[in-house]
Scaffold this active site. Structure first.
Site, PDB file in Angstrom:
ATOM      1  N   TYR A  72       5.290 -31.690 -84.562  1.00 41.39           N
ATOM      2  CA  TYR A  72       3.921 -31.856 -85.056  1.00 41.39           C
ATOM      3  C   TYR A  72       3.179 -32.926 -84.252  1.00 41.39           C
ATOM      4  CZ  TYR A  72       0.005 -32.070 -88.302  1.00 41.39           C
ATOM      5  OH  TYR A  72      -1.247 -31.997 -88.850  1.00 41.39           O
ATOM      6  N   PHE A 124     -24.238 -21.298 -71.815  1.00 40.01           N
ATOM      7  CA  PHE A 124     -23.490 -20.146 -72.302  1.00 40.01           C
ATOM      8  C   PHE A 124     -23.858 -19.886 -73.770  1.00 40.01           C
ATOM      9  CE2 PHE A 124     -19.473 -18.294 -74.006  1.00 40.01           C
ATOM     10  CZ  PHE A 124     -19.504 -17.136 -73.273  1.00 40.01           C
ATOM     11  N   ASP A 125     -23.659 -18.639 -74.246  1.00 37.09           N
ATOM     12  CA  ASP A 125     -24.158 -18.310 -75.596  1.00 37.09           C
ATOM     13  C   ASP A 125     -23.526 -19.135 -76.725  1.00 37.09           C
ATOM     14  OD1 ASP A 125     -21.831 -16.918 -75.186  1.00 37.09           O
ATOM     15  OD2 ASP A 125     -22.474 -15.063 -76.103  1.00 37.09           O
ATOM     16  N   ASP A 215     -19.367 -27.783 -68.588  1.00 37.59           N
ATOM     17  CA  ASP A 215     -18.783 -26.648 -69.295  1.00 37.59           C
ATOM     18  C   ASP A 215     -17.947 -25.939 -68.229  1.00 37.59           C
ATOM     19  OD1 ASP A 215     -18.146 -24.333 -70.572  1.00 37.59           O
ATOM     20  OD2 ASP A 215     -20.188 -23.809 -71.170  1.00 37.59           O
ATOM     21  N   ALA A 217     -15.265 -23.707 -67.935  1.00 31.51           N
ATOM     22  CA  ALA A 217     -14.415 -22.508 -68.071  1.00 31.51           C
ATOM     23  C   ALA A 217     -13.961 -21.958 -66.717  1.00 31.51           C
ATOM     24  CB  ALA A 217     -15.159 -21.437 -68.854  1.00 31.51           C
ATOM     25  N   LYS A 258     -10.138 -18.711 -69.540  1.00 30.10           N
ATOM     26  CA  LYS A 258     -10.708 -18.276 -68.263  1.00 30.10           C
ATOM     27  C   LYS A 258      -9.806 -18.777 -67.127  1.00 30.10           C
ATOM     28  CE  LYS A 258     -14.036 -17.427 -71.236  1.00 30.10           C
ATOM     29  NZ  LYS A 258     -15.141 -18.298 -71.454  1.00 30.10           N
ATOM     30  N   HIS A 450     -24.931 -10.210 -81.072  1.00 33.01           N
ATOM     31  CA  HIS A 450     -24.401  -9.142 -80.215  1.00 33.01           C
ATOM     32  C   HIS A 450     -22.998  -8.698 -80.592  1.00 33.01           C
ATOM     33  CE1 HIS A 450     -23.366 -13.021 -78.480  1.00 33.01           C
ATOM     34  NE2 HIS A 450     -22.340 -12.451 -77.872  1.00 33.01           N
TER      35      HIS A 450
HETATM   36  C1  LIG Z   1     -16.060 -18.518 -72.616  1.00 32.66           C
HETATM   37  C2  LIG Z   1     -16.966 -19.628 -72.421  1.00 32.66           C
HETATM   38  C3  LIG Z   1     -17.195 -20.564 -73.425  1.00 32.66           C
HETATM   39  C4  LIG Z   1     -16.591 -20.453 -74.810  1.00 32.66           C
HETATM   40  O1  LIG Z   1     -15.203 -20.409 -74.800  1.00 32.66           O
HETATM   41  P1  LIG Z   1     -14.341 -19.566 -75.828  1.00 32.66           P
HETATM   42  O2  LIG Z   1     -12.944 -19.844 -75.408  1.00 32.66           O
HETATM   43  O3  LIG Z   1     -14.727 -18.130 -75.699  1.00 32.66           O
HETATM   44  O4  LIG Z   1     -14.633 -20.068 -77.192  1.00 32.66           O
HETATM   45  C5  LIG Z   1     -18.052 -21.616 -73.152  1.00 32.66           C
HETATM   46  N1  LIG Z   1     -18.669 -21.713 -71.956  1.00 32.66           N
HETATM   47  C6  LIG Z   1     -18.471 -20.831 -70.964  1.00 32.66           C
HETATM   48  C7  LIG Z   1     -19.167 -20.992 -69.664  1.00 32.66           C
HETATM   49  C8  LIG Z   1     -17.629 -19.749 -71.167  1.00 32.66           C
HETATM   50  O5  LIG Z   1     -17.463 -18.860 -70.191  1.00 32.66           O
END
Ligand SMILES: *Cc1c(COP(=O)(O)O)cnc(C)c1O
Length: 458
Positions: A72, A124-125, A215, A217, A258, A450
């Site tokens: 844990y 990003f969304d 951000d 990813a 990603k 979406h």
């Molecule tokens: C996928 C993504 C996110 C969100 O990540 P999740 O793992 O899907 O929650 C944030 N920013 C970017 C640029 C992404 O491609």
């Protein structure tokens, strides 16, 4: 003869795919209310919905799964991941989370309040969703070149520094908790940000004393593009480039699904211990104790290995060449695709593909449905559905670009699969003038619509 390019890995385990007929697909997509998110995966032949969590782990990652420590608190898996993150990003502090949006939720809980402004490059969304949920505002400062899909520009993810400075100059510093730079910029087409731009954003941010977060990813794909396209980086390796990129940030959020090539996971990393302490409270509240944060030990192990593999040049070269291979095939046939090709996906310009469909009838969604009917290939709309409604006026937001995204999972499909997709979309292109009508919305959720929206033929 010069030896041709070929993949930097071979296949050890396979997964059968199910073919379908056009009649079956007509029935299924109708039952799915013309929303491709509602299809069952066995109704899809080649799945290009997303590259998120859909990659194939390596034998080394699967071996790490067996070595996971499920304690844990203070597990060896946590320390393995902490070391990998420090080595690759340079950030000394980190919090594990169950995926990228969870990292946003935790970090923003510690940093963003109602009325704040968060400038960045085409957020990003989920990032925008988490900002707007807090009644703060995301301000897009992407360069204008990003919105012309025909223009050849090596770094279409770049921030326009004048746009950014205007926001910083015209607003109180207390209202701007951070600048978010997305690398690569998903919403503008998987387009990279140059090292020079990252450096310039940092300088500007320092002048106004505003923290910068990435951000991240697709940070490794961004580094690959810097190596290939930016002067002065050809002789640097990916890890050196990654370290320099992150040296211009105060911290990062990561969707490990990603570029870290795992099926689930995320994290936040930062330099500031005090911010780490504040964010830890929210991590414990939302995700779990700070040494696992929603991940099991074995998953943290696989993620640590994925960070190393995802920043290897040979892997990145294979990945980005595969995406470009599909792009070239489509371009040869005359299909309007965004140029230059992005790192993780090919973006088809649906406005130029189907100019007869009005934007109210969801052009990119119409194209996504047609491609599915033609071939069983599932792509995804990056257009009016995704842009959603304005949170204040509740009016539909009509984005400049209507794109069909063909997202390539990492290490999953072969070159033959890319050929199949290219022919499928080329067939739709050849009969494009017969497509006369789009779709109307029958049902939608108040936020991130979406995923669950229901449609009918217009
Ligand atoms: C996928 C993504 C996110 C969100 O990540 P999740 O793992 O899907 O929650 C944030 N920013 C970017 C640029 C992404 O491609």
């Amino acid at each position: 003869m010069k030896l041709p390019f070929s993949e930097s890995y071979k296949i050890k385990m396979v997964e059968p795919l199910r073919r379908s007929t056009r009649r079956e697909r007509e029935q299924w997509i109708k039952e799915a209310k013309y929303n491709l998110f509602n299809l069952r995966s066995d109704q899809v032949f080649i799945d290009l919905l997303t590259d998120s969590g859909t990659g194939a782990m390596s034998d080394r990652q699967w071996a790490e799964i067996m070595l996971g420590d499920e304690s844990y608190a203070g597990s060896s898996s946590y320390y393995k991941l902490k070391n990998a993150i420090r080595e690759i990003t340079g950030f000394p502090h980190f919090l594990p989370t169950h995926q990228g949006r969870a990292a946003e939720n935790v970090l923003f809980s510690a940093m963003i309040k109602e009325g704040d402004l968060i400038p960045g490059n085409s957020h990003f969304d989920t990032t925008k969703g988490h900002i707007e949920y807090r009644r703060a505002k995301a301000i897009d400062c992407t360069i204008d070149e990003a919105f012309d899909t025909t223009l050849d520009h090596p770094f279409k993810g770049n921030i326009n520094l004048e746009k950014l400075e205007k926001v910083l100059k015209e607003n109180n510093r207390e209202k701007i908790p951070m600048i978010i730079v997305t690398v690569t910029c998903n919403s503008s087409g998987g387009q990279p940000v140059s090292m020079k731009n990252l450096r310039d954003v940092r300088k500007l941010a320092d002048m106004y004393e505003i923290p910068v977060f990435f951000d991240s990813a697709r940070f490794a794909e961004n580094a690959y593009f810097i190596k290939i396209r930016e002067k002065g980086y050809a002789d640097k390796n990916i890890r050196e480039i990654v370290l320099e990129m992150f040296s211009y940030a105060d911290g990062m959020t990561m969707s490990s699904k990603k570029d870290a090539i795992v099926n689930m996971g995320g994290f936040i990393a930062m330099r500031d211990k005090e911010l780490f302490n504040r964010a830890s409270i929210f991590n414990i509240l939302f995700e779990g104790f700070i040494s696992y944060g929603g991940m099991s030990g074995r998953d943290m192990n696989a993620l640590a290995m994925g960070l190393y593999e995802g920043t290897e040049f040979d892997y990145l070269e294979t990945r980005i060449n595969q995406v470009a291979y599909l792009g070239e095939k489509l371009k040869e046939h005359g299909v309007p695709v965004q140029y230059p090709f992005g790192g993780h996906a090919i973006f088809v310009d649906a406005k130029r593909f189907l100019p007869q469909i009005p934007q109210e009838e969801l052009i990119a969604q119409t194209l996504a449905v047609e491609l599915y009917l033609e071939s069983g290939v599932r792509g995804v709309e990056i257009g009016t559905l995704l842009a959603d409604r304005d949170p204040e006026t509740r009016e539909n937001r009509y984005p400049e670009l209507e794109l069909l995204r063909l997202t390539i999972p990492r290490r999953v499909y072969t070159r033959d699969h890319m050929d199949y997709v290219a022919v499928a979309l080329s067939n739709v292109y050849d009969r494009r003038e017969l497509i006369r009508k789009g779709f109307v919305i029958v049902n939608e959720a108040p936020i991130l619509r979406h995923f669950t929206v229901e449609l009918d033929r217009a």
